[in-house]
Design a protein around this motif. Structure first.
Motif, PDB file in Angstrom:
ATOM      1  N   SER A  43     -10.743   1.947  53.786  1.00 10.67           N
ATOM      2  CA  SER A  43     -10.384   0.530  53.820  1.00 10.67           C
ATOM      3  C   SER A  43     -11.474  -0.193  54.609  1.00 10.67           C
ATOM      4  N   LEU A  44     -12.357  -0.879  53.892  1.00 11.01           N
ATOM      5  CA  LEU A  44     -13.499  -1.526  54.553  1.00 11.01           C
ATOM      6  C   LEU A  44     -13.128  -2.964  54.924  1.00 11.01           C
ATOM      7  N   PHE A 106     -14.420   9.484  49.589  1.00 16.54           N
ATOM      8  CA  PHE A 106     -13.042   9.054  49.344  1.00 16.54           C
ATOM      9  C   PHE A 106     -12.793   8.897  47.839  1.00 16.54           C
ATOM     10  N   ASP A 107     -11.512   8.936  47.462  1.00 21.07           N
ATOM     11  CA  ASP A 107     -11.145   8.743  46.052  1.00 21.07           C
ATOM     12  C   ASP A 107     -11.089   7.259  45.707  1.00 21.07           C
ATOM     13  N   GLY A 108     -10.856   6.455  46.725  1.00 19.02           N
ATOM     14  CA  GLY A 108     -10.769   5.017  46.479  1.00 19.02           C
ATOM     15  C   GLY A 108     -11.227   4.227  47.688  1.00 19.02           C
ATOM     16  N   ILE A 109     -11.688   3.002  47.425  1.00 16.83           N
ATOM     17  CA  ILE A 109     -12.025   2.063  48.502  1.00 16.83           C
ATOM     18  C   ILE A 109     -11.283   0.772  48.234  1.00 16.83           C
ATOM     19  N   MET A 110     -10.703   0.211  49.291  1.00 15.03           N
ATOM     20  CA  MET A 110     -10.186  -1.163  49.173  1.00 15.03           C
ATOM     21  C   MET A 110     -10.879  -2.011  50.238  1.00 15.03           C
ATOM     22  N   SER A 111     -11.202  -3.225  49.857  1.00 19.13           N
ATOM     23  CA  SER A 111     -11.855  -4.148  50.785  1.00 19.13           C
ATOM     24  C   SER A 111     -11.261  -5.512  50.456  1.00 19.13           C
ATOM     25  N   LEU A 112     -10.218  -5.875  51.229  1.00 17.81           N
ATOM     26  CA  LEU A 112      -9.289  -6.918  50.772  1.00 17.81           C
ATOM     27  C   LEU A 112      -9.215  -8.116  51.701  1.00 17.81           C
ATOM     28  N   PHE A 113      -8.894  -9.231  51.105  1.00 10.43           N
ATOM     29  CA  PHE A 113      -8.768 -10.531  51.770  1.00 10.43           C
ATOM     30  C   PHE A 113     -10.162 -11.040  52.172  1.00 10.43           C
ATOM     31  N   PRO A 138     -17.766  10.821  42.756  1.00 13.64           N
ATOM     32  CA  PRO A 138     -18.012  10.335  41.399  1.00 13.64           C
ATOM     33  C   PRO A 138     -16.671  10.116  40.698  1.00 13.64           C
ATOM     34  N   GLY A 139     -16.530   8.973  40.057  1.00 12.39           N
ATOM     35  CA  GLY A 139     -15.253   8.645  39.414  1.00 12.39           C
ATOM     36  C   GLY A 139     -14.283   7.916  40.342  1.00 12.39           C
ATOM     37  N   GLY A 140     -14.661   7.816  41.626  1.00  5.82           N
ATOM     38  CA  GLY A 140     -13.807   7.101  42.590  1.00  5.82           C
ATOM     39  C   GLY A 140     -13.755   5.612  42.249  1.00  5.82           C
ATOM     40  N   ILE A 141     -12.674   4.967  42.674  1.00  2.00           N
ATOM     41  CA  ILE A 141     -12.412   3.573  42.274  1.00  2.00           C
ATOM     42  C   ILE A 141     -12.433   2.661  43.511  1.00  2.00           C
ATOM     43  N   ALA A 142     -13.130   1.535  43.374  1.00  2.00           N
ATOM     44  CA  ALA A 142     -13.114   0.523  44.443  1.00  2.00           C
ATOM     45  C   ALA A 142     -12.441  -0.739  43.940  1.00  2.00           C
ATOM     46  N   VAL A 143     -11.560  -1.282  44.763  1.00  6.83           N
ATOM     47  CA  VAL A 143     -10.910  -2.562  44.466  1.00  6.83           C
ATOM     48  C   VAL A 143     -11.254  -3.521  45.605  1.00  6.83           C
ATOM     49  N   PHE A 144     -11.808  -4.680  45.256  1.00  3.99           N
ATOM     50  CA  PHE A 144     -12.090  -5.682  46.290  1.00  3.99           C
ATOM     51  C   PHE A 144     -11.845  -7.075  45.715  1.00  3.99           C
ATOM     52  N   ASP A 145     -11.766  -8.045  46.605  1.00  4.07           N
ATOM     53  CA  ASP A 145     -11.628  -9.426  46.134  1.00  4.07           C
ATOM     54  C   ASP A 145     -12.719 -10.267  46.785  1.00  4.07           C
ATOM     55  N   CYS A 146     -12.981 -11.421  46.209  1.00  2.00           N
ATOM     56  CA  CYS A 146     -13.973 -12.330  46.799  1.00  2.00           C
ATOM     57  C   CYS A 146     -13.691 -13.749  46.336  1.00  2.00           C
ATOM     58  N   TRP A 147     -14.369 -14.697  46.966  1.00  2.00           N
ATOM     59  CA  TRP A 147     -14.283 -16.090  46.521  1.00  2.00           C
ATOM     60  C   TRP A 147     -15.067 -16.202  45.222  1.00  2.00           C
ATOM     61  N   TYR A 148     -14.439 -16.821  44.230  1.00  3.33           N
ATOM     62  CA  TYR A 148     -15.019 -16.876  42.892  1.00  3.33           C
ATOM     63  C   TYR A 148     -15.783 -18.203  42.704  1.00  3.33           C
ATOM     64  N   GLY A 149     -17.108 -18.082  42.499  1.00  2.00           N
ATOM     65  CA  GLY A 149     -18.008 -19.232  42.486  1.00  2.00           C
ATOM     66  C   GLY A 149     -17.590 -20.397  41.593  1.00  2.00           C
ATOM     67  N   PRO A 150     -17.293 -20.165  40.298  1.00  2.00           N
ATOM     68  CA  PRO A 150     -16.974 -21.294  39.430  1.00  2.00           C
ATOM     69  C   PRO A 150     -15.803 -22.135  39.958  1.00  2.00           C
ATOM     70  N   ALA A 151     -14.809 -21.479  40.569  1.00  2.00           N
ATOM     71  CA  ALA A 151     -13.647 -22.224  41.074  1.00  2.00           C
ATOM     72  C   ALA A 151     -13.995 -22.969  42.361  1.00  2.00           C
TER      73      ALA A 151
END
Ligand SMILES: C[S@@+](CC[C@H](N)C(=O)[O-])C[C@H]1O[C@@H](n2cnc3c(N)ncnc32)[C@H](O)[C@@H]1O
Length: 256
Positions: A43-44, A106-113, A138-151
């Motif tokens: 969890s980064l 790790f099998d997964g990374i989350m970097s949230l908010f 290899p094959g591990g999954i990362a989920v993150f969010d960010c501020w979306y430029g167009p919006a």
């Protein structure tokens, strides 16, 4: 680069209405949909560890990393209060996601908010995605969010006021935002007034948060350069397609 200084002590009060359980269920759904190979999570930018706690309850083991000692202090308090079985599945470390290294993968990374949006320069982002890849199997999954430029460009940030209150404290926050167009960032100035209701004392804090808004072509390039495949993007929590009125984007990558 820690901007979560004294304000960190009030973080959980400020975000008391944020539903970390629902958010963790949403992230877990994405991990499962895109085939996370196991239960070890990094969890980064874990902050006070609220998502980590929920993911442990969902059966994962979490390693949280954050640059802010003040945020981690609250994470450690949550950790200390856990029953032994859950306690063993969680750990926290102080470190900068651009440079943090550990032998473990790790099998997964989350970097949230919005943690990725706190990485404002090109090299901050390149380094951060390199950390993602270095710590995924290899094959591990990362989920993150960010501020979306167009919006952000369409629905520009304005000035806001908000007040929070519990039995002990009243916190008032004024927010002023300035666009820095040639850097694709927003400078968010917080002026915070904290009143201790019992002691009848008050304290003023100021913080500047620089936030990068990001566009899909650069996210594709940044992740590709780090040997991550950008698999999916959608609006945070709703799953709807990204558009120019929704600021918060969720991205899913797989380690190549
Ligand atoms: C808005 S908070 C989110 C915290 C937590 N993920 C949550 O959802 O409550 C952003 C966090 O990112 C952390 N952060 C920002 N830049 C970082 C970096 N380069 N390395 C590690 N943590 C970072 C901050 O210290 C802060 O705790």
């Amino acid at each position: 680069m820690s901007v979560f200084g004294d304000l960190a002590s009030y973080y959980d009060l400020l975000y008391a209405d944020k539903n970390y359980r629902e958010e963790a269920a949403y992230v877990e759904g994405l991990f499962q949909r895109f085939g996370i190979p196991g239960k070890r999570l990094l969890s980064l930018g874990c902050g006070t560890g609220a998502h980590d706690l929920e993911m442990v309850r969902n059966g994962y083991q979490t390693t949280g990393v954050d640059v802010s000692a003040n945020m981690l202090e609250l994470a450690h308090q949550k950790h200390a209060a856990l029953e032994l079985e859950e306690h063993k599945k969680m750990s926290f470390h102080q470190g900068d996601m651009r440079t943090w290294r550990n032998e473990q993968q790790f099998d997964g990374i989350m970097s949230l908010f919005h943690v990725v949006s706190y990485q404002t320069s090109q090299s901050d982002l390149e380094q951060s995605f390199t950390t993602f890849r270095q710590h995924l199997v290899p094959g591990g999954i990362a989920v993150f969010d960010c501020w979306y430029g167009p919006a952000v460009l369409t629905d520009r940030p304005g000035n806001r006021e908000k007040t929070w209150e519990n039995d002990l404290l009243k916190v008032h926050r004024s927010t002023r935002a300035e666009m820095v167009f040639d850097e694709n960032t927003v400078e968010v100035h917080f002026d915070i007034d904290i009143t201790d209701k019992k002691q009848q004392t008050s304290q003023q804090l100021q913080e500047l948060h620089r936030m990068r808004y990001l566009f899909l072509p650069e996210l594709k390039l940044l992740t590709q350069q780090a040997n991550l495949e950008l698999l999916h993007h959608e609006q945070w929590m709703t799953g709807a397609p990204l558009n120019d009125s929704t600021w918060y984007a969720t991205l899913v990558c797989r380690a190549i």
